[in-house]
Design a protein around this motif. Structure first.
Motif, PDB file in Angstrom:
ATOM      1  N   VAL A 150      32.080  21.963  27.423  1.00 41.65           N
ATOM      2  CA  VAL A 150      30.684  21.954  27.856  1.00 41.65           C
ATOM      3  C   VAL A 150      29.861  22.648  26.783  1.00 41.65           C
ATOM      4  N   ASP A 158      31.029  27.038  32.483  1.00 41.46           N
ATOM      5  CA  ASP A 158      30.809  26.277  31.252  1.00 41.46           C
ATOM      6  C   ASP A 158      31.589  26.889  30.096  1.00 41.46           C
ATOM      7  N   GLN A 161      35.280  26.133  30.282  1.00 43.68           N
ATOM      8  CA  GLN A 161      35.606  24.769  29.853  1.00 43.68           C
ATOM      9  C   GLN A 161      35.593  24.657  28.325  1.00 43.68           C
ATOM     10  N   THR A 520      29.623  15.302  32.123  1.00 42.68           N
ATOM     11  CA  THR A 520      29.542  16.762  32.116  1.00 42.68           C
ATOM     12  C   THR A 520      28.788  17.277  33.329  1.00 42.68           C
ATOM     13  N   GLN A 524      30.044  19.690  36.345  1.00 40.93           N
ATOM     14  CA  GLN A 524      29.369  20.951  36.652  1.00 40.93           C
ATOM     15  C   GLN A 524      28.959  21.010  38.119  1.00 40.93           C
TER      16      GLN A 524
END
Length: 529
Positions: A150, A158, A161, A520, A524
């Protein structure tokens, strides 16, 4: 892979914009049980990857080729997740035939890696160290991107990731994070190779909107490397519309709604959260407020700011319908959380628009063995685009874009949008560009008056009208070092429950890029539960 968890409670999502990014996000969310509503002011879905028809010809509006259809590619991944069939397509080989000034033989960007290596060694002797550097960076970056980082991260999830995507082979890219393509050329002793730089300027303008001296090297490595197998660029059978039509079918199959000819007038916020949108039905003029738990905006960063600025212009009566308190900021227009965001948007270098000419021609106008995509750079005293470049897409016999014995030619050039909005005589400027484009195209194609069956042009004003993109900008934000990847605009906005997808976010323009940004956002949103 996207989480299979079904959302509980927070399930109503409004998607603003039916471009490929918005449709992809909507289809993935609907597949996971969200109640999805997609809104777009256009008459057909697809945004800059949609089509229009004239006299039996089908013209792709903007995007004319697709990446990510190969196994493991982003479209392949998403269509597999949605359990829908990928559209039929043929690889573009060469991906592009580039004609440099005064040269009649093109530089062919072949899909087969060894063939492309032989071509570039012949065309640019002594440049192989530069290309090998790009290849090394591409391989590392591609593997990194395939692990779904991310970028840029905005919270712990984020960042986690991003951390999980980093491997030892990723570290090779770190020393090059703040380098441009121009820096790499000088590093390889090629800073004075004007012919190579001209070629790179042309290609990079297509993918990053800026030239070798401004394009971030890590972005360029991916953009220039994706043309070769096992990746590649593809020509869709039928038209680019096939991509968006299949996504719309998936949305509806899974219970979502797609409303065209419906304009989102504003995004409503309360206490730092997005709570709904104000919508206008273009046919009836009816205006109402739709509440939502999350809003996914498939718009430019500039449009996002404007949609939030108009929040204060909503009448109290409309706000009351959704039990929403209007947000007031220090300037009585923008939620205070967005002030820094707006400042950054306002400081961006001017984004590019496009001048595009669409030609329906007799097949006799197309030279034998004509490549599917061509690019010209020439000295034409600014008649066509300020960078004097034309990118040309040619239909294939039987690909569904032209009647038998006919073909489509689509030629585009980047241009400064300000010129088109501030000019004294818009129609005269448009005609000047059209005449110049046909003159240049006629040097390669047999464009006699008898051969042209249909002709029309589009400018930034046209794109603003039909796509609602601010000032008619196309291609997202220039991939300079301050705006690419880790330094770009995030999918999470400063407003809670408001998400941004599309070419303003990582990894940038193109149907593959905006689809990745959509994936993405879905990841999320699922992580919130």
């Amino acid at each position: 892979m996207v989480s299979d968890r079904t959302p509980v409670g927070k399930s109503r999502v409004t998607v603003i914009g039916a471009g490929i990014g918005g449709l992809t996000a909507a289809a993935l969310l609907a597949r996971r049980g969200y109640k999805v509503l997609v809104l777009d002011q256009a008459i057909v879905p697809g945004g800059c990857a949609s089509t229009f028809q004239r006299k039996g010809f089908t013209f792709d509006v903007g995007a004319t080729q697709v990446a990510g259809l190969e196994p493991g590619g982003i479209h392949h991944r998403i269509f597999s997740e949605l359990n829908i069939e990928l559209p039929a397509a043929t690889p573009c080989d060469p991906a592009c035939a580039v004609f440099l000034p005064g040269e009649s033989t093109p530089i062919s960007v072949w899909r087969e890696p060894q063939k492309w290596q032989q071509e570039r060694q012949k065309q640019f002797p002594g440049s192989e160290p530069f290309w090998q550097l790009l290849s090394t960076l591409f391989q590392a970056s591609w593997k990194f991107q395939g692990r779904d980082p991310v970028l840029p991260p905005r919270n712990f999830w984020d960042f986690w990731q991003l951390t999980k995507a980093v491997r030892p082979d990723t570290l090779i890219t770190l020393p090059f994070t703040f380098m441009t393509v121009g820096d790499a050329l000088r590093l390889c002793g090629l800073g004075d190779n004007l012919r190579l730089k001209t070629f790179l300027d042309l290609q990079l303008k297509l993918y990053s909107q800026v030239d070798t001296e401004e394009t971030a090297l890590l972005y360029a490595a991916t953009a220039l490397g994706v043309s070769q197998a096992p990746q590649g660029l593809y020509h869709l059978q039928g038209s680019m519309q096939v991509l968006s039509d299949r996504l719309v079918e998936a949305i509806k199959r899974d219970g979502g709604k797609v409303l065209l000819r419906h304009t989102v007038e504003s995004i409503i916020t309360a206490n730092g959260k997005a709570t709904g949108t104000t919508i206008r039905n273009q046919k009836t003029g009816e205006i109402w407020t739709e509440t939502a738990d999350d809003i996914v905006a498939n718009v430019t960063a500039q449009n996002l700011v404007k949609l939030l600025e108009t929040n204060s212009n909503i009448s109290p009566e409309i706000a009351e319908l959704s039990d929403t308190k209007l947000t007031q900021s220090s300037d009585d227009s923008l939620p205070p959380q967005m002030n820094g965001y707006k400042y950054r948007v306002d400081k961006l270098p001017p984004a590019s628009g496009a001048f595009v000419i669409y030609l329906g021609v007799k097949a006799s106008a197309i030279p034998p063995n004509c490549p599917p995509h061509l690019q010209f750079l020439y000295d034409y005293e600014g008649e066509i685009g300020e960078n004097n470049s034309l990118f040309v897409s040619v239909s294939h016999p039987g690909d569904g874009r032209a009647p038998t014995g006919m073909a489509t030619l689509i030629a585009s050039s980047f241009t400064d949008t300000r010129m088109w909005w501030n000019c004294a005589d818009y129609e005269a400027l448009k005609q000047k560009y059209t005449t110049g484009a046909i003159a240049r195209l006629s040097e390669y194609f047999n464009l006699t008056p008898e051969a042209i069956v249909h002709q029309e042009s589009a400018t930034p004003r046209t794109f603003a009208r039909y796509t609602a993109r601010d000032r008619g900008v196309v291609g997202g934000i220039g991939q300079r070092i301050p705006t690419f990847g880790p330094f770009g605009f995030a999918n999470r906005t400063p407003i809670q429950n408001l998400w941004l997808v599309g070419d303003s976010t990582h990894p940038g323009e193109g149907t593959a890029g905006v689809s990745y940004s959509a994936l993405t956002v879905v990841r999320q949103m699922n992580a919130e539960f």
